[in-house]
Write an enzyme that holds these catalytic residues in place. Structure first.
Site, PDB file in Angstrom:
ATOM      1  N   ASP A 175       0.827  -1.219   0.000  1.00 54.62           N
ATOM      2  CA  ASP A 175       0.000   0.000   0.000  1.00 54.62           C
ATOM      3  C   ASP A 175       0.857   1.262   0.000  1.00 54.62           C
ATOM      4  O   ASP A 175       1.957   1.274   0.550  1.00 54.62           O
ATOM      5  CB  ASP A 175      -0.922  -0.027   1.237  1.00 54.62           C
ATOM      6  N   ARG A 204      -1.089   8.933  -9.964  1.00 57.08           N
ATOM      7  CA  ARG A 204      -1.141   7.704  -9.160  1.00 57.08           C
ATOM      8  C   ARG A 204      -0.502   6.539  -9.910  1.00 57.08           C
ATOM      9  O   ARG A 204       0.166   5.686  -9.322  1.00 57.08           O
ATOM     10  CB  ARG A 204      -2.591   7.367  -8.801  1.00 57.08           C
ATOM     11  N   ASN A 250     -11.061  -2.289  -5.187  1.00 51.17           N
ATOM     12  CA  ASN A 250     -10.266  -1.406  -6.051  1.00 51.17           C
ATOM     13  C   ASN A 250     -10.904  -1.189  -7.428  1.00 51.17           C
ATOM     14  O   ASN A 250     -10.551  -0.245  -8.134  1.00 51.17           O
ATOM     15  CB  ASN A 250      -8.826  -1.934  -6.226  1.00 51.17           C
TER      16      ASN A 250
HETATM   17  C1  IPE Z   1      -5.500  -2.582  -0.031  1.00 49.44           C
HETATM   18  O1  IPE Z   1      -5.135  -1.272  -0.290  1.00 49.44           O
HETATM   19  C2  IPE Z   1      -5.534  -3.374  -1.300  1.00 49.44           C
HETATM   20  C3  IPE Z   1      -4.237  -3.586  -1.941  1.00 49.44           C
HETATM   21  C4  IPE Z   1      -3.059  -3.282  -1.457  1.00 49.44           C
HETATM   22  C5  IPE Z   1      -4.304  -4.225  -3.217  1.00 49.44           C
HETATM   23  P1  IPE Z   1      -6.228  -0.123  -0.416  1.00 49.44           P
HETATM   24  O2  IPE Z   1      -5.474   1.142  -0.622  1.00 49.44           O
HETATM   25  O3  IPE Z   1      -7.213  -0.473  -1.451  1.00 49.44           O
HETATM   26  O4  IPE Z   1      -6.931  -0.165   1.004  1.00 49.44           O
HETATM   27  P2  IPE Z   1      -7.797   0.912   1.772  1.00 49.44           P
HETATM   28  O5  IPE Z   1      -8.896   1.301   0.844  1.00 49.44           O
HETATM   29  O6  IPE Z   1      -6.912   2.065   2.082  1.00 49.44           O
HETATM   30  O7  IPE Z   1      -8.255   0.217   2.999  1.00 49.44           O
HETATM   31  C1  IPE Z   2      -1.551   0.284  -3.359  1.00 52.20           C
HETATM   32  O1  IPE Z   2      -1.348   1.647  -3.391  1.00 52.20           O
HETATM   33  C2  IPE Z   2      -1.847  -0.304  -4.710  1.00 52.20           C
HETATM   34  C3  IPE Z   2      -3.233  -0.740  -4.909  1.00 52.20           C
HETATM   35  C4  IPE Z   2      -4.164  -0.730  -3.999  1.00 52.20           C
HETATM   36  C5  IPE Z   2      -3.580  -1.227  -6.215  1.00 52.20           C
HETATM   37  P1  IPE Z   2      -2.552   2.673  -3.382  1.00 52.20           P
HETATM   38  O2  IPE Z   2      -2.918   2.972  -4.799  1.00 52.20           O
HETATM   39  O3  IPE Z   2      -3.652   2.225  -2.524  1.00 52.20           O
HETATM   40  O4  IPE Z   2      -1.856   3.959  -2.752  1.00 52.20           O
HETATM   41  P2  IPE Z   2      -2.459   4.941  -1.662  1.00 52.20           P
HETATM   42  O5  IPE Z   2      -2.909   4.094  -0.519  1.00 52.20           O
HETATM   43  O6  IPE Z   2      -3.566   5.683  -2.314  1.00 52.20           O
HETATM   44  O7  IPE Z   2      -1.309   5.832  -1.307  1.00 52.20           O
HETATM   45 MG    MG Z   3      -4.056   2.435  -0.531  1.00 51.37          MG
END
Ligand code: IPE
Ligand code: IPE
Ligand code: MG
Length: 249
Positions: free
Chosen positions: A20, A33, A68
């Site tokens: 994450d 992103r 997601n």
């Molecule tokens: C969890 O991360 C899912 C993955 C790392 C694939 P998210 O960024 O989606 O989780 P939340 O929404 O912050 O809980």
């Molecule tokens: C994790 O990074 C990757 C996925 C969930 C696919 P994020 O995209 O959730 O990054 P943040 O949490 O917004 O920083």
């Molecule tokens: Mg995240």
């Protein structure tokens, strides 16, 4: 800290990682992103390499959750594209390092090209035996449990399973993620202290390790720190510390 400094006699057999923080990493740099996701690939590579070096048998990476799919369309399609490219690029490395690829999740919901590339990589690496790399894709634990309940109900109806005789093993057999031993260690990056619908059943007794590092900055050194921290813990499984010392109790 490097892999040589880790006690090899107490390596978790299965480590699961919630990767994450890609979006925040990119935002800090004033980038999109997707730029963050692309830069997360190096962290994936280093984690796989470190796990293989240490003799971890199973490594599960949470790459994309069921939730997601609700992200902006361009981010989702960019992530899927990145997935196809990365799997394709990494097959060679998986072969050279004797790593088998597996996947858990609602795989049929993936775009066709992504699904095909994934299946090809799974097929080609199926004979490898040093480590199993499990990608959680379009995965969520509640999705997996609902699926399991439906399949189990069907088998009860057809007489294959007798109500009252359902055991923990029966439930395990309906959960694709339980085809592997339960993770002893779960790592989450980015400073969030939550599970986000990941392996709820399987982490019943996992040790949880949280780091503030954002995923694209995660390196072998960070992975080793997580394992060193794990090795300092006493896993009691409901028993008392004294019982563990006199292990015959
Ligand atoms: C969890 O991360 C899912 C993955 C790392 C694939 P998210 O960024 O989606 O989780 P939340 O929404 O912050 O809980
Ligand atoms: C994790 O990074 C990757 C996925 C969930 C696919 P994020 O995209 O959730 O990054 P943040 O949490 O917004 O920083
Ligand atoms: Mg995240």
């Amino acid at each position: 800290m490097n892999t040589a400094e880790i006690d090899k006699t107490r390596i978790p057999e299965h480590i699961a990682v919630i990767m994450d923080g890609n979006g925040r990493w990119a935002k800090q740099k004033g980038k999109s992103r997707l730029f963050g996701h692309k830069n997360g690939v190096r962290a994936v590579r280093e984690t796989i390499e470190a796990a293989a070096e240490l003799g971890v048998k199973y490594l599960t990476l949470y790459a994309f959750s069921t939730e997601n799919w609700n992200r902006p369309k361009a981010e989702v399609s960019g992530l899927m594209e990145l997935l196809v490219i990365t799997i394709n690029k990494e097959i060679k490395t998986l072969m050279e390092n004797n790593i088998a690829l597996k996947a858990i999740g609602d795989l049929h919901s993936l775009p066709e090209r992504c699904y095909k590339e994934l299946m090809r990589a799974i097929r080609e690496t199926a004979g490898n035996s040093k480590m199993t790399l499990i990608l959680a894709l379009s995965y969520s634990s509640k999705w997996e449990l609902v699926n399991a309940a439906n399949n189990l109900a069907r088998d009860v109806k057809s007489g294959k399973v007798i109500p009252g005789e359902i055991t923990e093993d029966t439930i395990n057999s309906y959960l694709p993620a339980s085809a592997f031993p339960d993770p002893e260690l779960l790592i989450r990056t980015s400073g969030e202290h939550r599970i986000s619908n990941f392996l709820l059943w399987q982490i019943a007794y996992a040790e949880l390790y949280f780091t503030d590092k954002l995923w694209p900055d995660f390196r072998k050194d960070d992975f080793c720190h997580a394992i060193a921290d794990y090795q300092k813990r006493e896993r009691r499984f409901g028993k008392t510390s004294e019982q563990l010392v006199n292990s015959e109790n």
